[in-house]
Design an enzyme around this catalytic site. Structure first.
Site, PDB file in Angstrom:
ATOM      1  N   GLU A 126       1.544 -15.013  -2.395  1.00 49.12           N
ATOM      2  CA  GLU A 126       2.501 -13.717  -2.530  1.00 49.12           C
ATOM      3  C   GLU A 126       4.011 -14.944  -2.539  1.00 49.12           C
ATOM      4  O   GLU A 126       4.481 -14.575  -3.222  1.00 49.12           O
ATOM      5  CB  GLU A 126       2.688 -13.499  -1.344  1.00 49.12           C
ATOM      6  N   CYS A 194       3.444  -5.173   6.404  1.00 48.15           N
ATOM      7  CA  CYS A 194       2.935  -4.393   5.582  1.00 48.15           C
ATOM      8  C   CYS A 194       1.742  -3.106   6.795  1.00 48.15           C
ATOM      9  O   CYS A 194       1.636  -4.036   8.344  1.00 48.15           O
ATOM     10  CB  CYS A 194       2.099  -4.147   4.828  1.00 48.15           C
TER      11      CYS A 194
HETATM   12  C1  2E4 Z   1      -1.931  -9.080  -1.212  1.00 49.93           C
HETATM   13  C2  2E4 Z   1      -1.078  -8.641  -0.613  1.00 49.93           C
HETATM   14  O1  2E4 Z   1      -1.994 -12.891   1.615  1.00 49.93           O
HETATM   15  P1  2E4 Z   1      -3.846 -12.896   2.428  1.00 49.93           P
HETATM   16  O2  2E4 Z   1      -3.579 -14.608   1.699  1.00 49.93           O
HETATM   17  O3  2E4 Z   1      -3.685 -12.104   3.567  1.00 49.93           O
HETATM   18  O4  2E4 Z   1      -4.437 -12.000   0.803  1.00 49.93           O
HETATM   19  P2  2E4 Z   1      -5.284 -11.348   0.919  1.00 49.93           P
HETATM   20  O5  2E4 Z   1      -6.497 -11.423  -0.111  1.00 49.93           O
HETATM   21  O6  2E4 Z   1      -6.901 -11.888   1.732  1.00 49.93           O
HETATM   22  O7  2E4 Z   1      -5.515 -10.186   1.321  1.00 49.93           O
HETATM   23  C3  2E4 Z   1      -5.444  -8.819   0.890  1.00 49.93           C
HETATM   24  C4  2E4 Z   1      -3.776  -9.157   0.175  1.00 49.93           C
HETATM   25  C5  2E4 Z   1      -3.525  -9.073  -0.905  1.00 49.93           C
HETATM   26  C6  2E4 Z   1      -2.982  -9.169   1.316  1.00 49.93           C
HETATM   27  N1  2E4 Z   1      -1.634  -9.047   1.052  1.00 49.93           N
HETATM   28 FE1  SF4 Z   2      -0.990  -7.004   0.721  1.00 50.31          FE
HETATM   29 FE2  SF4 Z   2      -1.109  -4.957   2.807  1.00 50.31          FE
HETATM   30 FE3  SF4 Z   2      -1.341  -4.362  -0.100  1.00 50.31          FE
HETATM   31 FE4  SF4 Z   2      -2.765  -4.807   1.485  1.00 50.31          FE
HETATM   32  S1  SF4 Z   2      -1.779  -3.144   1.903  1.00 50.31           S
HETATM   33  S2  SF4 Z   2      -3.290  -6.022  -0.185  1.00 50.31           S
HETATM   34  S3  SF4 Z   2      -2.621  -6.276   3.468  1.00 50.31           S
HETATM   35  S4  SF4 Z   2       0.845  -5.773   1.086  1.00 50.31           S
END
Ligand code: 2E4
Ligand code: SF4
Length: 313
Positions: A126, A194
């Site tokens: 990200e 978020c």
């Molecule tokens: C996109 C943004 O960012 P993280 O490593 O927590 O991603 P993960 O794929 O585990 O969780 C979903 C996500 C996707 C969270 N934020």
């Molecule tokens: Fe990531 Fe929050 Fe979106 Fe889930 S809702 S994919 S944790 S930014």
């Protein structure tokens, strides 16, 4: 033994949308599709799609010209979009809208002449995507110590943004340091960490006090899942981040009367249920699910997929 089951836990709206996006793409075009980065950071989710025939890539030149390519929930930089176009790929953007929100903020601040301090983890998908929106205008920091090292000109217009999945408390410390150092610093009206990240962390904060052990379901490369384990650890509870029930170890539960179970935003509910069954069959554990917050968020599939759906109908 008593199991305290945290709610909210597991899939968030962005993950539901990204997974549905890939399922729907496979349904329409078959499994010979490509995904840039892991669709979400979860071993079982990625394995399930790999078994169906999906190919996950880390560079665009691995994707044959003309193929269908999904961008993962974590978002991509404009450079990746340009490379995809040059390869004539048919792209479907499964980026979570709450990540896109941060990209748009970065674009706006950079266009208005601000220097942006992005609070986030170096090398995370990200962060790479967000920084790619305005590389010359963004500096990444992770800690208050790194804030202390910043050397920006006194007259600079400065704003901060954050990764969506940070620890609310740690990010708060970095933000306090930034505000002390740059009292005029600006930020978006609605914060970037978020709702799902915040709610899952709050649930663990509220419930972990009553627990002897904290089990977090999620993969090691999942930022939001790691933060949940750290909260357990920060209040001096043994806390473990595992992908599934096969990693549970009897030694963790020798003197445990109460076990808190939660799951990161990318961990499927099945792995939670497997852990519950494991504890119930070994220790006769009872189950108490505690809801600290209701969630009613969902995101539509991306427009380009909806267009394809209607053409395919
Ligand atoms: C996109 C943004 O960012 P993280 O490593 O927590 O991603 P993960 O794929 O585990 O969780 C979903 C996500 C996707 C969270 N934020
Ligand atoms: Fe990531 Fe929050 Fe979106 Fe889930 S809702 S994919 S944790 S930014």
């Amino acid at each position: 033994m008593k199991i305290l089951l945290a709610n909210p836990r597991g899939f968030c709206a962005g993950v539901n949308m990204a997974i549905e996006c890939l399922d729907e793409t496979i349904r329409m075009f078959g499994p010979k599709v490509f995904v840039y980065h892991e669709i979400v950071h979860n071993k079982y989710v990625v394995e399930r799609f790999t078994q169906q025939g999906v190919t996950f890539v880390n560079t665009i030149d691995e994707v044959p010209e003309g193929s269908i390519l999904l961008f993962s929930a974590h978002g991509v930089s404009p450079e990746v979009r340009t490379q995809s176009k040059a390869r004539r790929l048919q792209t479907i953007d499964a980026t979570c809208p709450l990540v896109t929100k941060v990209h748009l903020e970065a674009i706006k601040y950079a266009r208005d002449g601000y220097h942006i301090i992005l609070i986030g983890h170096e090398g995370h998908d990200e962060v790479i995507g967000t920084m790619g929106e305005a590389p010359a205008s963004i500096t990444l920091v992770e800690t208050p110590e790194e804030v202390a090292q910043l050397k920006l000109p006194a007259e600079a217009k400065i704003a901060y943004l954050t990764q969506t999945t940070l620890s609310v408390d740690e990010a708060g410390r970095a933000i306090t340091a930034l505000k002390q150092k740059y009292p005029g610093i600006e930020s978006p009206p609605k914060e970037d960490i978020c709702y799902a990240t915040t709610n899952r962390q709050d649930a663990v904060k509220q419930l972990a006090q009553q627990a002897d052990v904290v089990i977090v379901l999620g993969s090691q490369n999942s930022s939001n899942s790691r933060r949940l384990r750290e909260i357990g650890e920060s209040i001096e509870k043994p806390a473990f981040l595992i992908d599934g029930a096969n990693e549970l170890q009897p030694a963790w539960f020798e003197s445990a009367e109460t076990v808190l179970i939660t799951a990161g935003a990318s961990a499927p509910e099945q792995v939670v249920q497997d852990c519950i069954e494991w504890l119930q069959s070994r220790y006769g554990a009872t189950l108490d699910e505690i809801t600290t917050r209701e969630e009613h968020v969902s995101f539509p599939l991306p427009k380009e997929l909806r267009v394809l759906q209607s053409a395919h109908a």
